[in-house]
Design a protein around this motif. Structure first.
Motif, PDB file in Angstrom:
ATOM      1  N   TYR A 171       0.827  -1.208   0.000  1.00 10.92           N
ATOM      2  CA  TYR A 171       0.000   0.000   0.000  1.00 10.92           C
ATOM      3  C   TYR A 171       0.865   1.264   0.000  1.00 10.92           C
ATOM      4  CZ  TYR A 171      -3.989  -3.009   1.155  1.00 10.92           C
ATOM      5  OH  TYR A 171      -4.968  -3.972   1.132  1.00 10.92           O
ATOM      6  N   VAL A 172       1.900   1.268   0.837  1.00 11.85           N
ATOM      7  CA  VAL A 172       2.795   2.430   0.887  1.00 11.85           C
ATOM      8  C   VAL A 172       3.489   2.624  -0.454  1.00 11.85           C
ATOM      9  CG1 VAL A 172       4.910   3.329   1.931  1.00 11.85           C
ATOM     10  CG2 VAL A 172       3.148   2.330   3.378  1.00 11.85           C
ATOM     11  N   SER A 173       3.925   1.534  -1.067  1.00 11.66           N
ATOM     12  CA  SER A 173       4.610   1.626  -2.357  1.00 11.66           C
ATOM     13  C   SER A 173       3.683   2.185  -3.435  1.00 11.66           C
ATOM     14  CB  SER A 173       5.122   0.242  -2.772  1.00 11.66           C
ATOM     15  OG  SER A 173       6.006  -0.285  -1.802  1.00 11.66           O
ATOM     16  N   ILE A 174       2.438   1.719  -3.443  1.00  7.38           N
ATOM     17  CA  ILE A 174       1.474   2.230  -4.428  1.00  7.38           C
ATOM     18  C   ILE A 174       1.200   3.711  -4.189  1.00  7.38           C
ATOM     19  CG2 ILE A 174      -0.894   2.027  -5.272  1.00  7.38           C
ATOM     20  CD1 ILE A 174      -0.789  -0.933  -4.579  1.00  7.38           C
ATOM     21  N   ILE A 185       3.197   3.179 -12.265  1.00  9.69           N
ATOM     22  CA  ILE A 185       3.422   1.760 -11.960  1.00  9.69           C
ATOM     23  C   ILE A 185       4.901   1.500 -11.707  1.00  9.69           C
ATOM     24  CG2 ILE A 185       3.276  -0.585 -12.862  1.00  9.69           C
ATOM     25  CD1 ILE A 185       0.788   0.211 -14.376  1.00  9.69           C
ATOM     26  N   LEU A 186       5.755   2.047 -12.585  1.00  6.38           N
ATOM     27  CA  LEU A 186       7.194   1.874 -12.391  1.00  6.38           C
ATOM     28  C   LEU A 186       7.650   2.525 -11.088  1.00  6.38           C
ATOM     29  CD1 LEU A 186       8.600   2.458 -15.994  1.00  6.38           C
ATOM     30  CD2 LEU A 186       8.374   0.298 -14.763  1.00  6.38           C
ATOM     31  N   SER A 191       9.473   2.009  -5.632  1.00  8.76           N
ATOM     32  CA  SER A 191       9.278   2.300  -4.206  1.00  8.76           C
ATOM     33  C   SER A 191       9.264   1.016  -3.393  1.00  8.76           C
ATOM     34  CB  SER A 191       7.965   3.061  -4.004  1.00  8.76           C
ATOM     35  OG  SER A 191       7.979   4.293  -4.689  1.00  8.76           O
ATOM     36  N   PHE A 192       8.594   0.001  -3.934  1.00 12.21           N
ATOM     37  CA  PHE A 192       8.537  -1.284  -3.223  1.00 12.21           C
ATOM     38  C   PHE A 192       9.932  -1.880  -3.066  1.00 12.21           C
ATOM     39  CE2 PHE A 192       8.389  -5.912  -3.343  1.00 12.21           C
ATOM     40  CZ  PHE A 192       7.538  -6.190  -2.287  1.00 12.21           C
ATOM     41  N   TYR A 196      11.786  -2.298   0.475  1.00 13.40           N
ATOM     42  CA  TYR A 196      12.102  -3.676   0.850  1.00 13.40           C
ATOM     43  C   TYR A 196      13.596  -3.840   1.115  1.00 13.40           C
ATOM     44  CZ  TYR A 196      12.262  -8.767   0.617  1.00 13.40           C
ATOM     45  OH  TYR A 196      12.458 -10.093   0.899  1.00 13.40           O
ATOM     46  N   ALA A 197      14.417  -3.261   0.233  1.00 15.81           N
ATOM     47  CA  ALA A 197      15.864  -3.358   0.423  1.00 15.81           C
ATOM     48  C   ALA A 197      16.301  -2.619   1.686  1.00 15.81           C
ATOM     49  CB  ALA A 197      16.586  -2.787  -0.798  1.00 15.81           C
TER      50      ALA A 197
END
Length: 222
Positions: A171-174, A185-186, A191-192, A196-197
């Motif tokens: 949700y945060v990434s979107i 989208i990219l 962001s994801f 995550y990293a």
């Protein structure tokens, strides 16, 4: 109001998942009555088994896609303007969608397990299956003792927390990707991957620093 949002989400998504569960059960029953044997395996058996596998895998793919689609469509698209006019806190929208996604994920695993059990009954009867499961449980309990309940509770809690955290990460990434004027989208995917990293680096650093650093005493070296 959170309860009403949950009811709305469940009603909207049940139109997608309930037919999938029904189709999965139907094809599990069909495969249950197929006599799978290397010598007598035919095209109809292959088609039935292939369709069952496609539905089984597709069920989890749909769970992931619906989670993203519901969040983006209801909160970040034009429909979001209407959703945010409701007399409810913004966090309630996110919580309702995350809890609904968690519910369907759990139900999907249960449906998958039941369908596998249905197919497994091809070679044995239901009492025999329960007897085998009971023997497996007795062996595990004999090996682990009462701590097996602690392990089960920890796995359940870990699964729930892990699923909710994954939902929030997506949700945060979107939401961050939606801030981009172009290539949303990219930007969401980037962001994801970035979050995550960063999370892995931070968790790894904390884990390393949390482990006590022991240095052998001079007497231990002698």
């Amino acid at each position: 109001m959170l309860g009403k949002l949950l009811k709305y989400e469940i009603k909207a998504t049940s139109r997608i998942f309930l037919p999938i569960y029904l189709a999965l059960t139907v094809f599990a029953i069909i495969n249950r009555f197929m006599n799978f044997n290397a010598d007598t395996f035919n095209i109809s058996q292959g088609i039935a088994l292939t369709l069952y596998i496609f539905i089984l895998v597709g069920m989890f793919v749909v769970s992931f896609v619906v989670m993203i689609q519901r969040f983006y469509k209801n909160l970040l698209s034009e429909e979001g303007y209407l959703m945010f006019t409701l007399p409810v806190n913004h966090w309630a929208h996110i919580v309702s969608k995350s809890l609904t996604s968690l519910m369907w994920t759990i139900l999907s695993f249960i449906a998958a397990f039941i369908s596998i059990v249905i197919i497994a009954l091809q070679g044995i009867t239901l009492p025999e299956l329960f007897r085998e499961l009971s023997q497996m449980w007795d062996e595990l309990y004999r090996y682990l003792g009462p701590s097996i309940w602690h392990a089960i509770i920890q796995m359940i809690i870990g699964f729930i927390i892990g699923t909710l955290c994954s939902n929030m990460l997506i949700y945060v990434s979107i939401a961050l990707g939606h801030l981009s004027n172009n290539h949303k989208i990219l930007a969401s995917v980037g962001s994801f991957l970035g979050i995550y990293a960063l999370g892995n680096v931070l968790s790894g650093t904390i884990a390393v620093n949390a482990i006590p650093q022991f240095s052998p005493s001079p007497s231990a070296l002698m």
